[in-house]
Design a protein around this motif. Sequence first.
Motif, PDB file in Angstrom:
ATOM      1  N   TRP A 191     125.554 -24.358  66.083  1.00 24.64           N
ATOM      2  CA  TRP A 191     125.503 -25.646  65.380  1.00 24.64           C
ATOM      3  C   TRP A 191     126.838 -26.366  65.385  1.00 24.64           C
ATOM      4  CZ3 TRP A 191     128.906 -25.821  61.499  1.00 24.64           C
ATOM      5  CH2 TRP A 191     129.223 -24.633  60.840  1.00 24.64           C
ATOM      6  N   ALA A 192     127.936 -25.637  65.406  1.00 22.81           N
ATOM      7  CA  ALA A 192     129.253 -26.274  65.305  1.00 22.81           C
ATOM      8  C   ALA A 192     129.641 -27.005  66.584  1.00 22.81           C
ATOM      9  CB  ALA A 192     130.316 -25.248  64.948  1.00 22.81           C
ATOM     10  N   LYS A 193     129.163 -26.554  67.728  1.00 21.95           N
ATOM     11  CA  LYS A 193     129.568 -27.198  68.977  1.00 21.95           C
ATOM     12  C   LYS A 193     129.034 -28.618  69.104  1.00 21.95           C
ATOM     13  CE  LYS A 193     125.805 -25.559  71.824  1.00 21.95           C
ATOM     14  NZ  LYS A 193     125.406 -24.895  73.019  1.00 21.95           N
ATOM     15  N   ASP A 194     128.028 -28.964  68.319  1.00 23.86           N
ATOM     16  CA  ASP A 194     127.456 -30.305  68.368  1.00 23.86           C
ATOM     17  C   ASP A 194     127.977 -31.225  67.262  1.00 23.86           C
ATOM     18  OD1 ASP A 194     125.898 -29.628  70.579  1.00 23.86           O
ATOM     19  OD2 ASP A 194     124.294 -28.847  69.311  1.00 23.86           O
ATOM     20  N   LYS A 195     128.776 -30.690  66.350  1.00 21.37           N
ATOM     21  CA  LYS A 195     129.297 -31.503  65.252  1.00 21.37           C
ATOM     22  C   LYS A 195     130.597 -32.184  65.655  1.00 21.37           C
ATOM     23  CE  LYS A 195     128.997 -30.156  60.994  1.00 21.37           C
ATOM     24  NZ  LYS A 195     129.177 -29.382  59.762  1.00 21.37           N
ATOM     25  N   PHE A 196     130.783 -33.413  65.188  1.00 24.48           N
ATOM     26  CA  PHE A 196     132.027 -34.140  65.450  1.00 24.48           C
ATOM     27  C   PHE A 196     133.159 -33.578  64.601  1.00 24.48           C
ATOM     28  CE2 PHE A 196     134.962 -37.662  64.512  1.00 24.48           C
ATOM     29  CZ  PHE A 196     135.398 -37.932  65.798  1.00 24.48           C
ATOM     30  N   CYS A 197     132.884 -33.363  63.306  1.00 30.23           N
ATOM     31  CA  CYS A 197     133.889 -32.829  62.376  1.00 30.23           C
ATOM     32  C   CYS A 197     133.402 -31.542  61.741  1.00 30.23           C
ATOM     33  CB  CYS A 197     134.184 -33.837  61.271  1.00 30.23           C
ATOM     34  SG  CYS A 197     135.132 -35.244  61.812  1.00 30.23           S
ATOM     35  N   LEU A 198     134.352 -30.661  61.473  1.00 34.68           N
ATOM     36  CA  LEU A 198     134.081 -29.403  60.790  1.00 34.68           C
ATOM     37  C   LEU A 198     134.959 -29.326  59.548  1.00 34.68           C
ATOM     38  CD1 LEU A 198     134.337 -27.030  63.892  1.00 34.68           C
ATOM     39  CD2 LEU A 198     132.236 -27.922  62.884  1.00 34.68           C
ATOM     40  N   THR A 199     134.475 -28.640  58.525  1.00 34.31           N
ATOM     41  CA  THR A 199     135.323 -28.383  57.367  1.00 34.31           C
ATOM     42  C   THR A 199     136.348 -27.322  57.766  1.00 34.31           C
ATOM     43  OG1 THR A 199     133.954 -26.583  56.513  1.00 34.31           O
ATOM     44  CG2 THR A 199     133.399 -28.826  55.774  1.00 34.31           C
ATOM     45  N   ILE A 200     137.349 -27.123  56.938  1.00 38.03           N
ATOM     46  CA  ILE A 200     138.346 -26.073  57.195  1.00 38.03           C
ATOM     47  C   ILE A 200     137.648 -24.720  57.343  1.00 38.03           C
ATOM     48  CG2 ILE A 200     140.221 -24.739  56.130  1.00 38.03           C
ATOM     49  CD1 ILE A 200     141.392 -27.238  57.058  1.00 38.03           C
ATOM     50  N   GLU A 201     136.707 -24.436  56.459  1.00 34.39           N
ATOM     51  CA  GLU A 201     136.011 -23.156  56.488  1.00 34.39           C
ATOM     52  C   GLU A 201     135.183 -23.009  57.762  1.00 34.39           C
ATOM     53  OE1 GLU A 201     135.972 -25.283  53.819  1.00 34.39           O
ATOM     54  OE2 GLU A 201     137.382 -24.144  52.600  1.00 34.39           O
ATOM     55  N   GLU A 202     134.452 -24.054  58.141  1.00 34.73           N
ATOM     56  CA  GLU A 202     133.643 -24.001  59.360  1.00 34.73           C
ATOM     57  C   GLU A 202     134.527 -23.830  60.597  1.00 34.73           C
ATOM     58  OE1 GLU A 202     129.922 -26.904  58.040  1.00 34.73           O
ATOM     59  OE2 GLU A 202     131.673 -27.770  59.041  1.00 34.73           O
ATOM     60  N   ALA A 203     135.600 -24.605  60.662  1.00 40.89           N
ATOM     61  CA  ALA A 203     136.511 -24.528  61.807  1.00 40.89           C
ATOM     62  C   ALA A 203     137.186 -23.160  61.877  1.00 40.89           C
ATOM     63  CB  ALA A 203     137.551 -25.635  61.730  1.00 40.89           C
ATOM     64  N   SER A 204     137.538 -22.599  60.731  1.00 41.68           N
ATOM     65  CA  SER A 204     138.160 -21.276  60.698  1.00 41.68           C
ATOM     66  C   SER A 204     137.227 -20.230  61.291  1.00 41.68           C
ATOM     67  CB  SER A 204     138.514 -20.879  59.271  1.00 41.68           C
ATOM     68  OG  SER A 204     139.486 -21.728  58.747  1.00 41.68           O
ATOM     69  N   ARG A 205     135.946 -20.297  60.921  1.00 39.54           N
ATOM     70  CA  ARG A 205     134.971 -19.344  61.465  1.00 39.54           C
ATOM     71  C   ARG A 205     134.668 -19.635  62.932  1.00 39.54           C
ATOM     72  NH1 ARG A 205     129.942 -19.444  57.965  1.00 39.54           N
ATOM     73  NH2 ARG A 205     130.603 -21.569  57.579  1.00 39.54           N
ATOM     74  N   TYR A 206     134.530 -20.898  63.279  1.00 40.07           N
ATOM     75  CA  TYR A 206     134.188 -21.290  64.645  1.00 40.07           C
ATOM     76  C   TYR A 206     135.270 -20.853  65.636  1.00 40.07           C
ATOM     77  CZ  TYR A 206     132.884 -24.337  68.566  1.00 40.07           C
ATOM     78  OH  TYR A 206     132.530 -24.829  69.790  1.00 40.07           O
ATOM     79  N   PHE A 207     136.537 -21.071  65.276  1.00 42.24           N
ATOM     80  CA  PHE A 207     137.636 -20.733  66.174  1.00 42.24           C
ATOM     81  C   PHE A 207     138.170 -19.318  65.945  1.00 42.24           C
ATOM     82  CE2 PHE A 207     137.719 -25.376  66.176  1.00 42.24           C
ATOM     83  CZ  PHE A 207     137.694 -25.613  67.538  1.00 42.24           C
ATOM     84  N   MET A 219     128.371  -9.329  62.473  1.00 41.65           N
ATOM     85  CA  MET A 219     129.464 -10.283  62.573  1.00 41.65           C
ATOM     86  C   MET A 219     129.353 -11.118  63.841  1.00 41.65           C
ATOM     87  SD  MET A 219     132.073 -11.195  60.823  1.00 41.65           S
ATOM     88  CE  MET A 219     133.701 -11.779  60.846  1.00 41.65           C
ATOM     89  N   ALA A 220     129.060 -10.494  64.971  1.00 43.34           N
ATOM     90  CA  ALA A 220     128.924 -11.243  66.222  1.00 43.34           C
ATOM     91  C   ALA A 220     127.755 -12.205  66.143  1.00 43.34           C
ATOM     92  CB  ALA A 220     128.757 -10.290  67.392  1.00 43.34           C
ATOM     93  N   GLU A 221     126.690 -11.772  65.470  1.00 44.64           N
ATOM     94  CA  GLU A 221     125.524 -12.639  65.302  1.00 44.64           C
ATOM     95  C   GLU A 221     125.881 -13.870  64.480  1.00 44.64           C
ATOM     96  OE1 GLU A 221     121.396 -12.054  63.048  1.00 44.64           O
ATOM     97  OE2 GLU A 221     121.748 -10.593  64.637  1.00 44.64           O
ATOM     98  N   GLU A 222     126.686 -13.689  63.426  1.00 46.70           N
ATOM     99  CA  GLU A 222     127.129 -14.821  62.602  1.00 46.70           C
ATOM    100  C   GLU A 222     127.980 -15.776  63.430  1.00 46.70           C
ATOM    101  OE1 GLU A 222     130.064 -15.766  58.843  1.00 46.70           O
ATOM    102  OE2 GLU A 222     129.225 -13.768  59.032  1.00 46.70           O
ATOM    103  N   ALA A 223     128.857 -15.242  64.270  1.00 45.07           N
ATOM    104  CA  ALA A 223     129.702 -16.089  65.118  1.00 45.07           C
ATOM    105  C   ALA A 223     128.855 -16.894  66.090  1.00 45.07           C
ATOM    106  CB  ALA A 223     130.709 -15.234  65.873  1.00 45.07           C
ATOM    107  N   GLU A 224     127.806 -16.280  66.637  1.00 43.41           N
ATOM    108  CA  GLU A 224     126.920 -17.006  67.541  1.00 43.41           C
ATOM    109  C   GLU A 224     126.214 -18.136  66.817  1.00 43.41           C
ATOM    110  OE1 GLU A 224     124.238 -14.512  69.719  1.00 43.41           O
ATOM    111  OE2 GLU A 224     125.853 -13.194  70.347  1.00 43.41           O
ATOM    112  N   GLU A 225     125.753 -17.887  65.585  1.00 43.45           N
ATOM    113  CA  GLU A 225     125.090 -18.921  64.799  1.00 43.45           C
ATOM    114  C   GLU A 225     126.043 -20.083  64.523  1.00 43.45           C
ATOM    115  OE1 GLU A 225     123.110 -17.561  61.286  1.00 43.45           O
ATOM    116  OE2 GLU A 225     122.244 -15.862  62.344  1.00 43.45           O
ATOM    117  N   ILE A 226     127.268 -19.784  64.196  1.00 44.35           N
ATOM    118  CA  ILE A 226     128.263 -20.822  63.944  1.00 44.35           C
ATOM    119  C   ILE A 226     128.482 -21.622  65.215  1.00 44.35           C
ATOM    120  CG2 ILE A 226     130.703 -21.258  63.436  1.00 44.35           C
ATOM    121  CD1 ILE A 226     130.544 -18.707  61.657  1.00 44.35           C
ATOM    122  N   GLY A 227     128.627 -20.944  66.342  1.00 47.86           N
ATOM    123  CA  GLY A 227     128.850 -21.617  67.612  1.00 47.86           C
ATOM    124  C   GLY A 227     127.723 -22.546  67.998  1.00 47.86           C
TER     125      GLY A 227
END
Length: 70
Positions: free
Chosen positions: A11-27, A1-9
């Motif tokens: 790629w997501a930190k460089d995106k301007f917009c996130l989907t609801i699902e991406e933002a939910s996981r990222y935050f 789970m922590a590894e998945e959160a790191e992966e999300i972090g």
Amino acid sequence: MAEEAEEIGIWAKDKFCLTIEEASRYFGIGEKLRKLVNSNPDPGFVIQNGVKIPIKRQRFEQFFDKLSSI
């Protein structure tokens, strides 16, 4: 789970917009994000795009920093 959160972090930190699902996981707030978006008519971090709800990542970070509870 922590590894998945790191992966999300990574790629997501460089995106301007996130989907609801991406933002939910990222935050780490799950589906509460959808309720948060629906309960705030013009939060300033949402772009209306038909049925999709893109979240402006940096704007949401600023909004999220000001919250004391969800």
